[in-house]
Design a protein around this motif. Structure first.
Motif: not given
Length: 299
Positions: A151-171
């Motif tokens: 239905f075209g509603e903007q969404q943002t998902y947020q969570y905490k990973s249990e396994f170490p991630n690689r920090t950064g930002e990308a679009t």
């Protein structure tokens, strides 16, 4: 330029089909949920068909899918379930009418074949999300994410990973789906372009060595070198082997991509799990990872 199908509105018709395996149980509850969104649900012949493992013969499933691809009054097509079988009919489908009147195609697992083909050959957005077969076990949030996407509603998902991630930002544009199916499609007309995309992967019931093999195949083919970001969803139902592989799935994946510099997150809520959040392929997303905190935002 990737085309966006019109978002749904109350009163729209959507079609329910089974392009792969047959349904082993009633999906009346899921149909009721879709109807409660104000949609008119049209049931395809394949939904109640049976031919060995499949939801009818290849010919029946092709005809069923084709009629809804062709019908401009149908605004979305949702697969009843995955399993196996979509690859048997994909080359028999004519997407010419679909290209003239794009509509949302929804599913996951084996339906990755259809989603990848649509991205590759039609440049039309589609949705990796819960199917009627999985509605009953789904979290309310996962079903709601599908509704919001349609239905075209903007969404943002947020969570905490249990396994170490690689920090950064990308679009970048989002692609991905089931690892086994994406690997199987390499070299075919249904293969997606991985370069400069944010890729998400998930799988179920595969041994660690098989996941290692498929990812190394993608790496050798140059598919992992030029990503903007990597999102690792659920890799579950991994059967124990007599001789342990020696690495968890997360360790396998990290070994393969650690030489690259793009952001990587693990344990993302997508895949063969109850909390299977809708992923809109072909749309632009922003991925922001800081330590174990992950934000995934549709733009």
């Amino acid at each position: 330029m990737i085309k966006q199908p019109p978002y749904l509105k109350k009163g729209d018709k959507i079609a329910l089909v089974c392009p792969a395996k047959k349904l082993p149980k009633s999906i009346d509850e899921a149909i009721a949920i879709l109807s409660s969104w104000g949609l008119e649900v049209i049931i395809g012949e394949s939904v109640y068909a049976s031919h060995h493992q499949f939801a009818g013969t290849d010919e029946l499933r092709t005809k069923d899918m084709q009629q809804f691809l062709d019908d401009p009054s149908i605004k979305a097509i949702i697969a009843g379930r995955g399993g196996y079988g979509t690859i048997r009919i994909i080359d028999e489908l004519d997407f010419t009418p679909f290209n003239l009147n794009p509509k949302w195609i929804i599913g996951f697992s084996d339906i990755t074949v259809l989603l990848s083909h649509i991205i590759s050959q039609c440049d039309v957005q589609c949705i990796h999300g819960q199917m009627p077969y999985t509605f009953e076990e789904s979290t309310p949030e996962a079903i709601d994410s599908l509704k919001r996407a349609l239905f075209g509603e903007q969404q943002t998902y947020q969570y905490k990973s249990e396994f170490p991630n690689r920090t950064g930002e990308a679009t970048g544009l989002l692609i991905g789906g089931n690892l086994t199916l994406l690997a199987m499609l390499q070299g075919s007309v249904s293969e997606m372009d991985f370069d400069h995309k944010i890729l998400f992967l998930e799988d179920v019931g595969e041994h660690e060595y098989s996941i290692d093999r498929m990812l190394r195949m993608l790496k050798r083919a140059g598919k992992l070198a030029h990503l903007k970001g990597l999102v690792i969803g659920a890799f579950n139902e991994i059967a124990a082997e007599k001789i342990p592989f020696g690495q968890t799935v997360e360790e396998v994946i990290w070994d393969i991509v650690q030489e690259y510099d793009y952001p990587v997150c693990f344990n993302f809520p997508t895949g063969h799990i109850d909390h299977n959040l809708a992923m809109v392929l072909g749309t632009e997303v922003n991925l922001k990872i800081k330590n174990n905190n992950v934000q995934f935002k549709y733009l």
